[in-house]
Design a protein around this motif. Structure first.
Motif, PDB file in Angstrom:
ATOM      1  N   SER A 145      56.529  45.618  71.169  1.00 33.87           N
ATOM      2  CA  SER A 145      56.928  46.007  72.526  1.00 33.87           C
ATOM      3  C   SER A 145      56.174  47.236  73.000  1.00 33.87           C
ATOM      4  CB  SER A 145      58.438  46.263  72.585  1.00 33.87           C
ATOM      5  OG  SER A 145      59.158  45.105  72.262  1.00 33.87           O
ATOM      6  N   ASN A 146      55.909  48.171  72.091  1.00 33.13           N
ATOM      7  CA  ASN A 146      55.161  49.375  72.467  1.00 33.13           C
ATOM      8  C   ASN A 146      53.747  49.029  72.895  1.00 33.13           C
ATOM      9  OD1 ASN A 146      57.199  51.312  72.040  1.00 33.13           O
ATOM     10  ND2 ASN A 146      56.824  51.314  69.831  1.00 33.13           N
ATOM     11  N   GLU A 147      53.088  48.157  72.132  1.00 29.73           N
ATOM     12  CA  GLU A 147      51.721  47.765  72.476  1.00 29.73           C
ATOM     13  C   GLU A 147      51.679  46.975  73.779  1.00 29.73           C
ATOM     14  OE1 GLU A 147      50.016  45.732  69.162  1.00 29.73           O
ATOM     15  OE2 GLU A 147      50.105  47.478  67.825  1.00 29.73           O
ATOM     16  N   LEU A 148      52.653  46.083  73.961  1.00 29.77           N
ATOM     17  CA  LEU A 148      52.708  45.328  75.215  1.00 29.77           C
ATOM     18  C   LEU A 148      52.950  46.272  76.387  1.00 29.77           C
ATOM     19  CD1 LEU A 148      54.802  42.226  74.092  1.00 29.77           C
ATOM     20  CD2 LEU A 148      52.444  42.189  74.906  1.00 29.77           C
ATOM     21  N   GLY A 149      53.805  47.263  76.189  1.00 29.55           N
ATOM     22  CA  GLY A 149      54.073  48.229  77.245  1.00 29.55           C
ATOM     23  C   GLY A 149      52.835  49.016  77.632  1.00 29.55           C
ATOM     24  N   GLN A 150      52.058  49.431  76.632  1.00 33.57           N
ATOM     25  CA  GLN A 150      50.815  50.162  76.915  1.00 33.57           C
ATOM     26  C   GLN A 150      49.819  49.271  77.642  1.00 33.57           C
ATOM     27  OE1 GLN A 150      49.452  51.694  73.159  1.00 33.57           O
ATOM     28  NE2 GLN A 150      51.283  52.954  72.834  1.00 33.57           N
ATOM     29  N   LEU A 151      49.756  48.001  77.240  1.00 34.22           N
ATOM     30  CA  LEU A 151      48.833  47.057  77.875  1.00 34.22           C
ATOM     31  C   LEU A 151      49.196  46.805  79.335  1.00 34.22           C
ATOM     32  CD1 LEU A 151      46.512  44.921  77.609  1.00 34.22           C
ATOM     33  CD2 LEU A 151      48.304  43.293  76.939  1.00 34.22           C
ATOM     34  N   LEU A 152      50.494  46.734  79.618  1.00 34.04           N
ATOM     35  CA  LEU A 152      50.955  46.325  80.945  1.00 34.04           C
ATOM     36  C   LEU A 152      51.435  47.488  81.803  1.00 34.04           C
ATOM     37  CD1 LEU A 152      52.972  43.163  79.818  1.00 34.04           C
ATOM     38  CD2 LEU A 152      50.655  43.247  80.753  1.00 34.04           C
ATOM     39  N   GLY A 153      51.425  48.686  81.252  1.00 37.08           N
ATOM     40  CA  GLY A 153      51.847  49.845  82.027  1.00 37.08           C
ATOM     41  C   GLY A 153      53.345  49.902  82.247  1.00 37.08           C
ATOM     42  N   ALA A 154      54.110  49.595  81.205  1.00 42.81           N
ATOM     43  CA  ALA A 154      55.569  49.629  81.304  1.00 42.81           C
ATOM     44  C   ALA A 154      56.132  50.228  80.020  1.00 42.81           C
ATOM     45  CB  ALA A 154      56.132  48.224  81.531  1.00 42.81           C
ATOM     46  N   ASP A 155      57.356  50.734  80.075  1.00 44.51           N
ATOM     47  CA  ASP A 155      57.952  51.285  78.861  1.00 44.51           C
ATOM     48  C   ASP A 155      58.498  50.153  78.002  1.00 44.51           C
ATOM     49  OD1 ASP A 155      61.116  51.093  79.263  1.00 44.51           O
ATOM     50  OD2 ASP A 155      60.223  51.677  81.175  1.00 44.51           O
ATOM     51  N   HIS A 156      58.675  50.420  76.720  1.00 45.15           N
ATOM     52  CA  HIS A 156      59.052  49.370  75.779  1.00 45.15           C
ATOM     53  C   HIS A 156      60.442  48.813  76.053  1.00 45.15           C
ATOM     54  CE1 HIS A 156      61.967  51.564  73.203  1.00 45.15           C
ATOM     55  NE2 HIS A 156      61.303  52.627  73.593  1.00 45.15           N
ATOM     56  N   LYS A 157      61.332  49.608  76.657  1.00 46.55           N
ATOM     57  CA  LYS A 157      62.670  49.116  76.979  1.00 46.55           C
ATOM     58  C   LYS A 157      62.609  48.036  78.059  1.00 46.55           C
ATOM     59  CE  LYS A 157      65.220  53.301  75.690  1.00 46.55           C
ATOM     60  NZ  LYS A 157      66.129  54.386  76.170  1.00 46.55           N
ATOM     61  N   THR A 158      61.736  48.235  79.037  1.00 47.66           N
ATOM     62  CA  THR A 158      61.555  47.218  80.078  1.00 47.66           C
ATOM     63  C   THR A 158      60.977  45.945  79.475  1.00 47.66           C
ATOM     64  OG1 THR A 158      61.204  48.891  81.785  1.00 47.66           O
ATOM     65  CG2 THR A 158      60.405  46.674  82.250  1.00 47.66           C
ATOM     66  N   ILE A 159      60.006  46.094  78.584  1.00 47.17           N
ATOM     67  CA  ILE A 159      59.415  44.932  77.927  1.00 47.17           C
ATOM     68  C   ILE A 159      60.474  44.170  77.133  1.00 47.17           C
ATOM     69  CG2 ILE A 159      57.756  44.170  76.185  1.00 47.17           C
ATOM     70  CD1 ILE A 159      56.472  45.078  78.801  1.00 47.17           C
ATOM     71  N   ASP A 160      61.290  44.889  76.371  1.00 50.74           N
ATOM     72  CA  ASP A 160      62.351  44.249  75.586  1.00 50.74           C
ATOM     73  C   ASP A 160      63.339  43.518  76.492  1.00 50.74           C
ATOM     74  OD1 ASP A 160      61.434  44.941  73.056  1.00 50.74           O
ATOM     75  OD2 ASP A 160      62.525  46.841  73.022  1.00 50.74           O
ATOM     76  N   LYS A 161      63.683  44.137  77.606  1.00 49.54           N
ATOM     77  CA  LYS A 161      64.624  43.519  78.537  1.00 49.54           C
ATOM     78  C   LYS A 161      64.044  42.223  79.100  1.00 49.54           C
ATOM     79  CE  LYS A 161      66.794  44.094  83.067  1.00 49.54           C
ATOM     80  NZ  LYS A 161      66.960  44.980  84.268  1.00 49.54           N
ATOM     81  N   TYR A 162      62.781  42.252  79.501  1.00 47.19           N
ATOM     82  CA  TYR A 162      62.176  41.061  80.095  1.00 47.19           C
ATOM     83  C   TYR A 162      62.004  39.948  79.064  1.00 47.19           C
ATOM     84  CZ  TYR A 162      61.157  43.512  84.495  1.00 47.19           C
ATOM     85  OH  TYR A 162      61.252  44.164  85.689  1.00 47.19           O
ATOM     86  N   ILE A 163      61.688  40.314  77.841  1.00 47.96           N
ATOM     87  CA  ILE A 163      61.573  39.297  76.789  1.00 47.96           C
ATOM     88  C   ILE A 163      62.928  38.632  76.568  1.00 47.96           C
ATOM     89  CG2 ILE A 163      61.260  38.957  74.301  1.00 47.96           C
ATOM     90  CD1 ILE A 163      58.933  40.912  74.429  1.00 47.96           C
ATOM     91  N   ASP A 164      63.988  39.435  76.557  1.00 47.24           N
ATOM     92  CA  ASP A 164      65.330  38.886  76.397  1.00 47.24           C
ATOM     93  C   ASP A 164      65.668  37.928  77.540  1.00 47.24           C
ATOM     94  OD1 ASP A 164      68.119  38.889  75.223  1.00 47.24           O
ATOM     95  OD2 ASP A 164      68.566  39.771  77.173  1.00 47.24           O
ATOM     96  N   LEU A 165      65.324  38.295  78.758  1.00 50.91           N
ATOM     97  CA  LEU A 165      65.597  37.432  79.906  1.00 50.91           C
ATOM     98  C   LEU A 165      64.790  36.134  79.837  1.00 50.91           C
ATOM     99  CD1 LEU A 165      65.672  40.079  82.792  1.00 50.91           C
ATOM    100  CD2 LEU A 165      67.620  38.904  81.744  1.00 50.91           C
ATOM    101  N   LEU A 166      63.552  36.226  79.410  1.00 51.19           N
ATOM    102  CA  LEU A 166      62.717  35.032  79.298  1.00 51.19           C
ATOM    103  C   LEU A 166      63.219  34.103  78.199  1.00 51.19           C
ATOM    104  CD1 LEU A 166      59.261  36.755  79.771  1.00 51.19           C
ATOM    105  CD2 LEU A 166      60.278  35.061  81.313  1.00 51.19           C
ATOM    106  N   GLU A 167      63.833  34.663  77.163  1.00 54.55           N
ATOM    107  CA  GLU A 167      64.460  33.813  76.151  1.00 54.55           C
ATOM    108  C   GLU A 167      65.680  33.115  76.731  1.00 54.55           C
ATOM    109  OE1 GLU A 167      64.574  34.676  71.945  1.00 54.55           O
ATOM    110  OE2 GLU A 167      63.878  36.719  72.351  1.00 54.55           O
ATOM    111  N   LYS A 168      66.485  33.821  77.506  1.00 51.85           N
ATOM    112  CA  LYS A 168      67.655  33.209  78.130  1.00 51.85           C
ATOM    113  C   LYS A 168      67.266  32.148  79.161  1.00 51.85           C
ATOM    114  CE  LYS A 168      70.780  37.109  77.430  1.00 51.85           C
ATOM    115  NZ  LYS A 168      71.506  38.245  78.039  1.00 51.85           N
ATOM    116  N   ALA A 169      66.056  32.262  79.690  1.00 55.25           N
ATOM    117  CA  ALA A 169      65.561  31.276  80.652  1.00 55.25           C
ATOM    118  C   ALA A 169      64.879  30.095  79.964  1.00 55.25           C
ATOM    119  CB  ALA A 169      64.586  31.934  81.633  1.00 55.25           C
TER     120      ALA A 169
END
Length: 379
Positions: A216-240
């Motif tokens: 999540s940290n590496e994805l956040g650095q790549l996309l310009g977002a904090d790791h908590k936002t990345i974790d939240k979006y991954i969780d939502l995409l799993e629920k979808a």
């Protein structure tokens, strides 16, 4: 018409005092499956569609007295697109509690998981079923093993959404439409996502990392977002029902990766649409990732449709020893390595065997994969 594996399972659970909840991503055939079921009950069925305004008005904030007149004379009630109905969980609870002779089936998209409209009111009162893109074993039953083996490369590239499978030569058009936010628009409706572009960029990044450990940290650095936002979006995409994750197995060895995860797509076609690559197998450098994603997602469908409860992992050490996929069933670990090239040899890492004695190990390649994915596959 392709018969779906869970139809018989759902039939076997009817009239046992619980609501049947059928969920899954959009466009996987939930309505078609329910129409097949309804045809077997004919005049006893009441079909209600949550997309219709008058149905929503009828069922939201309803009472048991109102439901008595609505349900009169019907043995089976199907509420399709139920997530569109406000407080639908309370409505279903009233039906279960006051009309035990009526069987209700509620069908909907990932909004069920996102809105929590059903889970809390129906605690202990429902049976959950998930429908996914058409599985390998369903296709084998439809047109035979020989034909499905011939279509293997087609499945690796275009996946197995019903419209993709049944409408030949329109695969790219269908997948572009599905992947263009349609499959995950429920996220935007229920979660007030302020950066929808970030969701799409995250999906593209995950598509390129299939088969690799995700940070999540590496994805956040790549996309310009904090790791908590990345974790939240991954969780939502799993629920979808767009992606699912495998945690790392770590119990015995100091050298094991302890908090890692790998992420896969439920459908290869969606993954390839996100990276805009529908090139044939011979022109690709990601065949290993396609093979691993296909094998593990198809195995997940098989396990889910078989109603088996098991833990699933991958395994890796800091010294780069790894196993692609592990199932824990009835206290025993079963390890699998996915190899597209049938000539590639692989053996169980000695350190894994030492730490987890009694575990089984198998290489899944083009020569034997069908035994890993059919209904009679060993578990």
């Amino acid at each position: 018409m392709i018969d779906r594996s869970i139809l018989i399972s759902i039939q076997n659970q009817l009239f046992k005092g619980k609501v049947i909840q059928l969920s899954g991503p959009r466009q996987v055939g939930k309505t078609t499956l329910l129409k097949t079921l309804a045809d077997r009950y004919e005049e006893d069925v009441l079909w209600l569609n949550g997309d219709e305004a008058d149905v929503r008005e009828l069922l939201q904030d309803t009472t048991s007295a109102a439901l008595k007149s609505i349900l009169a004379g019907h043995k089976l009630v199907i509420i399709d697109e139920a997530q569109r109905i406000r407080n639908v969980g309370l409505c279903l609870k009233l039906i279960v509690d006051h009309f035990p002779e009526v069987q209700t089936i509620a069908s909907g998209s990932s909004a069920f998981e996102l809105s929590n409209e059903i889970n809390e009111p129906l605690t202990g009162r429902k049976m959950d079923y998930h429908l996914y893109p058409i599985s390998f074993s369903e296709m084998v039953k439809n047109h035979g093993l020989v034909q499905e083996k011939r279509l293997l490369e087609q499945r690796l590239i275009y996946g197995s959404y019903p419209e993709v499978v049944t409408q030949i030569d329109t695969e790219v058009e269908v997948l572009r439409r599905l992947s263009d936010a349609y499959l995950y628009k429920d996220i935007f409706v229920f979660e007030n996502i302020k950066k929808p572009m970030l969701v799409e960029k995250l999906l593209q990044a995950l598509a390129f990392q299939v088969g690799h450990e995700v940070s999540s940290n590496e994805l956040g650095q790549l996309l310009g977002a904090d790791h908590k936002t990345i974790d939240k979006y991954i969780d939502l995409l799993e629920k979808a029902y767009i992606i699912f994750s495998l945690p790392s197995l770590s119990r015995n060895m100091r050298n094991e990766i302890k908090r890692g995860r790998k992420i896969y797509f439920f459908d290869n076609g969606i993954r390839n649409a996100l990276i805009r690559n529908f090139n044939p197998i011979g022109l690709r450098d990601d065949v290993g990732a396609l093979w691993e994603n296909f094998m593990i997602s198809e195995r997940l469908k098989l396990v889910e449709y078989s109603r088996l409860w098991m833990n699933r992992f991958f395994w890796r050490t800091h010294s780069q020893q790894e196993i692609d996929y592990i199932e824990e069933y009835k206290g025993v670990l079963h390890a699998f390595e996915m190899k597209w090239n049938r000539k590639r040899r692989s053996k169980i890492p000695a350190s894994f065997q030492k730490s987890y004695p009694g575990s089984s190990f198998e290489v899944v390649n083009r020569g034997n994969y069908y035994t890993f994915l059919e209904d009679n596959a060993p578990m």
